[in-house]
Design an enzyme around this catalytic site. Structure first.
Site, PDB file in Angstrom:
ATOM      1  CD  GLU A 155      -3.169  -0.323   0.144  1.00  0.00           C
ATOM      2  OE1 GLU A 155      -3.176   0.890  -0.119  1.00  0.00           O
ATOM      3  OE2 GLU A 155      -3.960  -1.124  -0.360  1.00  0.00           O
ATOM      4  CB  SER A 159     -31.915 -30.493  50.139  1.00  0.00           C
ATOM      5  OG  SER A 159     -33.235 -30.807  50.533  1.00  0.00           O
TER       6      SER A 159
END
Length: 789
Positions: A96, A357
């Site tokens: 680029e 429980s």
């Protein structure tokens, strides 16, 4: 005086030179001032979008769990330059913008070439844009016109003045368009390739390098052939930077991309992290969690597999915590995040629900620490009333005399309430809170005996933290969901109590150990819980490495008959322990120094070595904490000494009293069993543990008020069931009591009613029926009858 023309000429030349430099300096100053004024008048937009809601939540290895888009619905994963593969940075700068590291923001040669191509061809062939110019256009979009290009150049110069090259490159890495709603190399790498940008291959780096040029046209998930042509162009351009072998291999690598979809792992945890960040006004773009990707995927897969077998609207939740670090490795707030009918958006890890429980292990641990019990203390699993509270067992049957170990393993309710009555409900709740487990009560409610059976709410995450104390020498942990979270722990119970309770849950206790041997170790100690009305099913357990909690139910609280912890939650818990690495690690075999094994006596509960054989009809091996062997609880129904004296006839052996017998008598002692348990003793134990029957001559003084009697059937009576006829029935009544009477058939409670009310007993099948009736004072009568065809 003569004029030195040569010197004058030199002075004039110097003056002209100074004027020229002065003009140049002035021009430079003017340019600089103009740039500064322009920079002040037209400031750079803030790099990146001002989107406080743009966020990604990551697992511990960097895998995105869930991404929350910004206000423009863009998916972006923040990343630094150091976190990106060097192959990508190399390809990007070489393809680029080769002059990126030295130009001032624009490349005059590239711009001249682009302008010539434009004039020569009559259209734009190349833009001549540098990486800096592309970043400038990202932060301040401009049209594809000459005016737009000039503005882009000006912004590029501004960028170079305000940011370093690395900072500019980092902006590009995070905001370059990658197709659709994706921005940045990390988002593209995760979405298309399923991997972080740090692990890109040479070919993948080239693909993501070229993608921003035409992100809609080159998307690899839609146009793989176009993407490959463009990618190969980049690869060939890297000749001289990459070796020939690397280029050849990269060119042969096919372009493959997965379908772009939103990352969705531990979605409710990710949402929780986002909400916490918002409340804290923390605008960080990336939130790191402690979640282990593999464990999270395993948990979600297991939940998804189980949920398909359950009715609609039922959900599940699970949490996995590392005992050493307190880190939450797995977090599933619902079973299937895509199924809205199952309340998938409700996080049941954080919801307060009745644990049933599941609190019992803490009760027995606290009672051990308080010196109230040892592991084999005698408890009464019989129908009892505790100031009007009459608990029953899940299966609606009773077991008579049981130990603490048996009561915990079988999750018996009445013994738990018996222990809680001794410990105190408020004290129990306070102890839980001290250890980090805060129960939630209905508005205006206070702790009572029902709390041990689910009479308060608890959160799954708090239960997991509390249960970790069983594997952490009594220290409960606060689950950590982010690496930055502080390590917090509280003392829930002593190390010795933690060992004893864990051993009971894992092996059944010392009695079960002796019978089953070391092969009984399963590597997991867990407890289940079922709330009233089958609304919530729980299972929470520990191994050496993990603590795991599971909840199953409907988030709206609708009952699910037949759903209880043992049949829907426990199997999932065991599967999770089995599936994750090193999940089923056994508890340490050696107890801590505060724990020892000793023989104890029933019914007294004290050491066998301290009692004569006659007062110790039944011995059991118990875990003793801190050398304490506390006696059995006092009889709730009668106030009497635990050891009593009685007389027997020297010849007949029947029970007598001095005032009713003139023959020689023997004076004996016996340990008193709790009144509520006497009807439950089997024949063999009754023979050695209880006094013999009264002699005939003493029947007159034997106070009738001390006994009750079943009438309507006689002991040993045989009933015949005729074929095709109605089921045999009998109307039974009680004599000798005015209190409430409990009726039991073959160990199952069938009715509680006043003594003056008769009871109808049915005999649907042939066989033996043991019928027991006892009142609130512990008086009882028992008969056995047979039914034949």
């Amino acid at each position: 005086m003569t004029l030195n023309l040569k010197k004058y000429a030199n002075f004039t030349s110097l003056r002209k030179t100074l004027l020229i430099h002065k003009k140049k300096c002035a021009a430079i100053i003017i340019v600089v001032l103009t740039f500064i004024i322009a920079d002040l008048c037209f400031p750079l937009p803030k790099p990146g979008r001002d989107s406080p809601y743009a966020m990604v939540v990551l697992a511990r290895d960097g895998t995105p769990l869930r991404a929350f888009p910004d206000k423009d619905h863009i998916w972006r994963h923040a990343i630094s330059l150091q976190e990106v593969s060097p192959y990508y940075v190399d390809a990007l700068t070489q393809y680029e913008d080769r002059a990126f590291w030295w130009h001032p923001g624009v490349n005059p040669l590239a711009l001249t070439r682009a302008a010539w191509q434009w004039l020569h061809n009559g259209k734009i062939v190349s833009g001549g844009s540098t990486i800096t110019m592309q970043v400038a256009r990202i932060i301040d979009p401009t049209p594809h016109t000459v005016r737009g290009k000039l503005k882009q150049i000006a912004r590029a110069l501004q960028l170079e003045a305000h940011y370093s090259k690395k900072e500019i490159l980092t902006l590009y890495l995070n905001y370059a368009p990658m197709g659709g709603v994706l921005e940045g190399v990390e988002a593209a790498s995760r979405a298309y390739l399923g991997k972080p940008a740090s692990r890109l291959t040479h070919a993948e780096a080239a693909l993501l390098t070229v993608l921003p040029q035409l992100p809609s046209v080159l998307r690899p998930d839609r146009y793989p052939q176009r993407a490959q042509v463009a990618r190969d162009k980049v690869i060939r351009r890297m000749e001289g930077n990459w070796s020939k072998d690397i280029i050849a291999d990269a060119l042969t690598e096919p372009v493959t991309a997965q379908v772009v979809r939103e990352p969705l792992l531990a979605p409710l945890l990710a949402l929780r992290m986002k909400q916490q960040a918002k409340r804290a006004k923390n605008q960080q773009a990336v939130i790191q969690t402690t979640v282990d990707t593999a464990i999270q995927q395993t948990v979600e897969t297991l939940l998804a597999d189980r949920i398909r077998q359950l009715p609609p609207r039922v959900s599940m939740a699970a949490m996995v915590m590392d005992n050493a670090t307190f880190e939450v490795l797995g977090y599933a707030g619902s079973a299937d995040f895509s199924d809205r009918e199952r309340f998938s958006d409700v996080d049941m890890v954080r919801a307060a629900r009745s644990p049933g429980s599941a609190l019992k292990p803490f009760l027995y641990a606290f009672a051990l620490d308080e010196g109230l019990i040892h592991s084999e203390s005698l408890l009464s699993d019989t129908p009892q009333s505790f100031s009007g509270y009459q608990p029953g067992n899940f299966q609606q049957n009773f077991h008579g005399p049981v130990s603490v170990s048996e009561a915990l393993v079988k999750s018996l309710n009445v013994p738990a309430v018996e222990v809680l009555e001794q410990l105190g409900s408020s004290n129990f709740v306070s102890m839980l809170r001290r250890g980090g487990l805060k129960l939630e009560f209905p508005r205006g409610a206070t702790p009572n005996l029902s709390v041990i059976l689910g009479g308060a709410g608890a959160k799954l995450e708090d239960m997991v933290g509390a249960y970790s104390s069983l594997a952490r020498k009594g220290m409960a942990a606060v689950p950590r969901m982010t690496p930055a979270a502080a390590r917090k722990e509280q003392r829930m119970m002593s190390e010795g109590a933690a060992f004893i309770v864990r051993d009971i849950l894992e092996t059944g206790g010392p009695v079960a150990r002796a019978v089953e041997g070391n092969g009984s170790y399963r590597g997991i100690a867990w407890k289940t819980g079922t709330s009233f009305g089958f609304r919530d099913a729980w299972a929470v357990g520990v191994s050496n490495r993990y603590t795991i909690g599971v909840w199953v139910g409907r988030p709206d609280g609708t009952p699910n008959p037949g759903f209880f912890g043992a049949n829907v939650a426990a199997p999932l818990l065991v599967d999770i322990f089995t599936a994750i690495p090193d999940g089923r690690s056994p508890s340490p075999a050696a107890p801590p120094a505060t724990v020892s094994q000793e023989k104890i006596c029933w019914p007294l509960g004290t050491r066998a070595s301290e009692q004569p054989e006659k007062l110790c009809p039944l011995q059991r091996t118990a875990w003793i904490l801190n050398g304490a062997a506390p006696p059995s609880f006092a009889d709730r129904l009668k106030t009497a000494s635990p050891i009593f004296t009685y007389f027997v006839d020297s010849q007949s052996g029947l029970r007598v009293a001095p005032e009713c017998s003139k023959r020689p008598m023997d004076k004996l002692q016996a340990a008193r069993w709790p009144s509520a348990l006497e009807p439950w003793l089997d024949a063999g134990l009754r023979k050695v543990a209880l006094p013999p029957a009264w002699a005939t001559e003493c029947a007159a003084i034997y106070n009738a008020d001390e006994s009750i009697k079943i009438v309507g059937l006689s002991d040993g009576e045989i009933l015949h069931r005729a074929s095709g006829k109605e089921v045999p029935k009998a109307r039974l009544e009680i004599r000798g009591s005015q209190a409430e009477v409990s009726w039991m058939v073959n160990g199952h409670l069938v009715a509680n009613k006043l003594a003056n009310q008769s009871q109808i007993i049915e005999f649907p099948e042939a066989g033996r029926y043991d019928i027991t009736a006892f009142d609130a004072y512990g008086r009882y009568d028992r008969i056995s009858i047979g039914v034949t065809k």
